[in-house]
Design an enzyme around this catalytic site. Sequence first.
Site, PDB file in Angstrom:
ATOM      1  N   GLY A  90       0.780  -1.241   0.000  1.00 62.33           N
ATOM      2  CA  GLY A  90       0.000   0.000   0.000  1.00 62.33           C
ATOM      3  C   GLY A  90       0.806   1.283   0.000  1.00 62.33           C
ATOM      4  N   ASP A 137      -5.884   2.356  10.229  1.00 62.40           N
ATOM      5  CA  ASP A 137      -7.299   1.990  10.337  1.00 62.40           C
ATOM      6  C   ASP A 137      -7.515   1.455  11.750  1.00 62.40           C
ATOM      7  OD1 ASP A 137      -9.919   1.333   9.675  1.00 62.40           O
ATOM      8  OD2 ASP A 137      -9.391  -0.479   8.605  1.00 62.40           O
ATOM      9  N   LYS A 158      -7.878   6.934   9.404  1.00 58.81           N
ATOM     10  CA  LYS A 158      -9.333   6.738   9.333  1.00 58.81           C
ATOM     11  C   LYS A 158      -9.964   6.971  10.693  1.00 58.81           C
ATOM     12  CE  LYS A 158     -10.823   3.357   6.347  1.00 58.81           C
ATOM     13  NZ  LYS A 158     -11.462   2.088   5.898  1.00 58.81           N
ATOM     14  N   ASP A 179      -5.816  -0.654  -2.314  1.00 58.65           N
ATOM     15  CA  ASP A 179      -6.516  -1.539  -3.235  1.00 58.65           C
ATOM     16  C   ASP A 179      -7.851  -2.026  -2.688  1.00 58.65           C
ATOM     17  OD1 ASP A 179      -5.251  -3.285  -1.212  1.00 58.65           O
ATOM     18  OD2 ASP A 179      -6.052  -4.904  -2.457  1.00 58.65           O
ATOM     19  N   ARG A 191      -4.785   0.246  -7.280  1.00 57.13           N
ATOM     20  CA  ARG A 191      -3.602   0.823  -6.623  1.00 57.13           C
ATOM     21  C   ARG A 191      -2.966   1.942  -7.432  1.00 57.13           C
ATOM     22  NH1 ARG A 191      -2.204  -2.454  -2.256  1.00 57.13           N
ATOM     23  NH2 ARG A 191      -2.517  -4.676  -2.583  1.00 57.13           N
TER      24      ARG A 191
HETATM   25  P1  IMP Z   1      -4.914  -1.500  10.134  1.00 60.85           P
HETATM   26  O1  IMP Z   1      -6.323  -1.928  10.422  1.00 60.85           O
HETATM   27  O2  IMP Z   1      -4.620  -0.149  10.708  1.00 60.85           O
HETATM   28  O3  IMP Z   1      -3.937  -2.554  10.558  1.00 60.85           O
HETATM   29  O4  IMP Z   1      -4.789  -1.355   8.566  1.00 60.85           O
HETATM   30  C1  IMP Z   1      -4.418  -2.475   7.846  1.00 60.85           C
HETATM   31  C2  IMP Z   1      -4.399  -2.309   6.378  1.00 60.85           C
HETATM   32  O5  IMP Z   1      -5.730  -2.424   5.928  1.00 60.85           O
HETATM   33  C3  IMP Z   1      -3.913  -1.019   5.760  1.00 60.85           C
HETATM   34  O6  IMP Z   1      -2.501  -0.911   5.666  1.00 60.85           O
HETATM   35  C4  IMP Z   1      -4.529  -1.144   4.382  1.00 60.85           C
HETATM   36  O7  IMP Z   1      -3.723  -1.944   3.530  1.00 60.85           O
HETATM   37  C5  IMP Z   1      -5.836  -1.845   4.682  1.00 60.85           C
HETATM   38  N1  IMP Z   1      -6.972  -0.883   4.700  1.00 60.85           N
HETATM   39  C6  IMP Z   1      -7.592  -0.318   5.763  1.00 60.85           C
HETATM   40  N2  IMP Z   1      -8.567   0.513   5.363  1.00 60.85           N
HETATM   41  C7  IMP Z   1      -8.565   0.458   4.005  1.00 60.85           C
HETATM   42  C8  IMP Z   1      -9.343   1.106   2.998  1.00 60.85           C
HETATM   43  O8  IMP Z   1     -10.235   1.936   3.232  1.00 60.85           O
HETATM   44  N3  IMP Z   1      -9.036   0.784   1.702  1.00 60.85           N
HETATM   45  C9  IMP Z   1      -8.052  -0.088   1.355  1.00 60.85           C
HETATM   46  N4  IMP Z   1      -7.285  -0.711   2.266  1.00 60.85           N
HETATM   47  C10 IMP Z   1      -7.556  -0.432   3.578  1.00 60.85           C
HETATM   48 MG    MG Z   2      -4.413  -3.618   1.363  1.00 58.01          MG
END
Ligand code: IMP
Ligand code: MG
Length: 176
Positions: free
Chosen positions: A42, A101, A129, A157, A163
């Site tokens: 990403g 996220d 987010k 993605d 991407r």
């Molecule tokens: P985490 O939940 O903070 O560990 O985020 C994990 C990963 O989820 C991120 O690095 C993204 O690759 C993916 N991700 C989270 N939200 C989105 C979104 O809205 N679109 C696409 N990928 C997302």
């Molecule tokens: Mg991803």
Amino acid sequence: MDSDLRLLISPEEISKKIREIAALLEKAYVGKDLVIVMVLKGAICLTADLIRELDLAFDIAHVQCSSYGAKGTQRGELTVMGLERLTLEGRDVLIVDDIFDSGNTLATLTKAIQEKKAKSVKSLVLLHKNVPHITDLRPDYTLFDIEDLFVVGYGLDYKERYRGLTGVYVLENPKF
Ligand code: IMP
Ligand code: MG
């Protein structure tokens, strides 16, 4: 362009923010042993553009994290690959990721890199987010805060699509 994509952040807005953040990083990391740890896949666009704005000496390393897999928007188990071959002891690490996220990825990576005896571990994300996070940790540098929307483009993605879009788009009707 698919009709269910709505532009949220334009390429021009992204470039402007990157220049601002690059100036902050130049101040923070001058004279340090900076290692940029790019989180694939990403962070590919952000890292590529950021390093071209950085008037600074740095090394680049990468890890690959995956939490959604081919399931699209449904989160699965977090897997981290590539940490074992990184030499980070005594170095100043900046993790670059696409989006904060749940926070699981950054919290897991930060801890793992600290355990490799890095001198400092900070993080930079394109997007933060507005959702509950599973950790008290927050990114040190955020380009944009967004609402709880599923976004694609500029590295992000949906099932490995989108991407390469030059801006960030809301995917209006992801099919879960
Ligand atoms: P985490 O939940 O903070 O560990 O985020 C994990 C990963 O989820 C991120 O690095 C993204 O690759 C993916 N991700 C989270 N939200 C989105 C979104 O809205 N679109 C696409 N990928 C997302
Ligand atoms: Mg991803």
